[in-house]
Design a protein around this motif. Structure first.
Motif, PDB file in Angstrom:
ATOM      1  N   ILE A  79       0.784  -1.151  -0.145  1.00  0.00           N
ATOM      2  CA  ILE A  79      -0.061  -0.025  -0.140  1.00  0.00           C
ATOM      3  C   ILE A  79       0.802   1.380  -0.006  1.00  0.00           C
ATOM      4  O   ILE A  79       0.245   2.405  -0.352  1.00  0.00           O
ATOM      5  N   LEU A  99      -5.678   1.093  -6.101  1.00  0.00           N
ATOM      6  CA  LEU A  99      -5.589  -0.205  -5.480  1.00  0.00           C
ATOM      7  C   LEU A  99      -6.770  -1.105  -6.196  1.00  0.00           C
ATOM      8  O   LEU A  99      -6.863  -2.305  -6.181  1.00  0.00           O
ATOM      9  N   ASP A 129      -3.577   4.894   5.955  1.00  0.00           N
ATOM     10  CA  ASP A 129      -3.723   3.584   5.562  1.00  0.00           C
ATOM     11  C   ASP A 129      -5.133   2.884   5.729  1.00  0.00           C
ATOM     12  O   ASP A 129      -5.822   2.210   5.060  1.00  0.00           O
TER      13      ASP A 129
END
Length: 488
Positions: A279, A299, A329
């Protein structure tokens, strides 16, 4: 080439269970987190490891919010520091001040995974920069097997044993010839349901760490691709950051077409792909990268290409030095989970018609979303749903399935999936949409399908979708089919 022989190669039960997981998380955490490195040199003072706020439940909740089904923890990275109190080395959490030397990160993550309904997997680096026996042949194999045994017997069911091929020792460094077959045998004995990934015989590394995917991903490939030393040679060899940005090598973009399999017909295996990326730019947390978390749409695009490209998606999310995931995140994971859920929820209800492809044949129709299962019915949900796969007549020259909508709808994707218990059979599929004037237009096409293929395209208004199976290795067996409506 005997095409039916290609279709006869089938997955194991553990590979089927793994494929249905689709999307799961990687957690890189350890001494490198404390020292702000990617590849630690080994021998760092264990006193540096003291994540005061470590909360494995926070990690797992965030992964689950993204739609993940499992978590793999880096129990030991290349530096050799163990996140559990291993009995065969002193370089572990037991030598740290964390939890008063009585902590066990592996136990905490495994427990959190169970509490939140996720499967648990382990990463145990074969390369060890601290252990004195590394490079000593059988002595290191004994050490590694002892650690592997501890991890496979203390923490409940394991779904994946992830064996990294990375090694940066260089030409003058210590070299260890790993006894891979011995390692595999230990996994099979102690956790027979676990897949052995990357440097292993069950799950194939896609070939890069950037999230790049092949145009067509095949699960049936030459056995030579399972060679662990070959995989290691293509793995990361230097801690320079460039490897994580490299795409799939041009000479490895086609691994399973008939042309690629020529000459290997008698030595093929079922070896499906996993797409792994992080990530963030790095695999471990670095404060300088707190502003570089990848956005939701990037993503989601990788998700569509991997989970929607006959692969599974392994996304790394690294906790920070205090033992918590950063808010950036967590927010992205929540957004990704909403994006995936919304995409799935926009599946269009439709009446399903199967056609033999013979001129003049009368197709049989039934509701695709209601009613009891019928012979030949196409499942509209995940593989293993109550409805049975559809298998056309073996003599059918152009098998077709049509989804007829209740009205014209703007759609942006079509999902097609095979019943992979019967192998990977489809070699070319064409998706067409019916316009208001009755004309059929091509929306997308692909070669490999496998477990699931998601074909995306610019939104178009149609009142039906037709999927034509144009080329096959054997009679196709279609397990799922769905059209996805464009977001309003």
């Amino acid at each position: 080439m005997n095409a039916a022989a290609l279709a006869a190669v089938r997955p194991s039960g553990r590979q089927l269970a793994w494929q249905e997981m689709e999307f799961y998380g990687f957690v890189h955490f350890g001494m490198n987190t404390m020292t702000d490195r990617e590849w630690g040199p080994g021998h760092d003072d264990p006193a540096l490891f003291d994540p005061a706020a470590l909360d494995a439940d926070q990690w797992v909740r965030a992964l689950k919010a993204a739609g993940m089904t499992g978590v793999i923890l880096t129990c030991k990275h290349h530096d050799g520091f163990c996140l559990w109190p291993s009995a065969v080395t002193s370089y572990t959490v037991a030598a740290s001040p964390w939890r008063g030397g009585r902590g066990d990160v592996v136990a905490e993550v495994a427990g959190a995974a169970r509490r939140h309904g996720l499967k648990f997997g382990i990463y145990l680096s074969p390369w060890d920069r601290t252990e004195a026996s590394y490079g000593g042949g059988a002595a290191y194999d004994d050490f590694y097997v002892a650690q592997l045994t501890e991890l496979l017997t203390r923490y409940g069911p394991i779904f994946s044993v992830w064996l990294d091929g990375a090694n940066g020792e260089g030409p003058n460094g210590r070299r260890q010839t790993y006894d891979w077959e011995r390692y595999y045998a230990v996994v099979r004995e102690l956790q027979p349901d676990a897949v052995i990934s990357v440097c292993g015989p069950d799950v194939r590394w896609c070939g890069n760490e950037a999230g790049d995917t092949r145009p067509d991903e095949w699960s049936v490939v030459p056995r030579a691709l399972q060679d662990a030393e070959r995989i290691a040679d293509r793995s990361q060899q230097a801690d320079d950051g460039a490897f994580a940005r490299q795409a799939i090598r041009s000479d490895e973009r086609d691994l399973g077409s008939r042309a690629a399999l020529a000459g290997h017909e008698d030595d093929l295996v079922w070896y499906p792909a996993e797409v792994n990326t992080s990530i963030r730019p790095g695999w471990f947390h670095h404060p300088a990268e707190d502003g570089a978390v990848r956005p939701v749409e990037e993503l989601f695009s990788i998700y569509l290409r991997s989970v929607g490209g006959n692969s599974c998606f392994l996304l790394n999310v690294p906790p920070a030095r205090d033992g918590l995931l950063r808010e950036a995140d967590v927010a992205v994971l929540e957004g990704l989970g909403r994006r995936i859920s919304d995409f799935r929820a926009r599946r269009v209800k439709a009446a399903v018609t199967v056609s033999s492809g013979f001129p003049g044949d009368v197709a049989t129709s039934w509701p695709g979303e209601a009613g009891p299962a019928r012979p030949g019915e196409v499942a509209s949900g995940r593989q293993g749903a109550a409805r049975r796969p559809w298998r056309p007549d073996a003599a059918d020259p152009l098998p077709q399935v049509t989804l007829a909508f209740d009205r014209a709808r703007r759609i942006e994707a079509v999902c097609v999936g095979e019943d992979i218990t019967q192998g990977q059979r489809v070699e070319h599929v064409v998706v067409r949409g019916r316009l208001s004037d009755g004309r059929w237009v091509t929306l997308g096409e692909a070669n490999a399908v496998g477990y699931q293929r998601i074909l995306t395209f610019a939104p178009v208004e149609v009142d039906g979708v037709r999927v034509e199976v144009a080329e096959t290795r054997d009679t196709p067996v279609i397990a799922r089919l769905a059209a996805i409506e464009a977001a309003s």
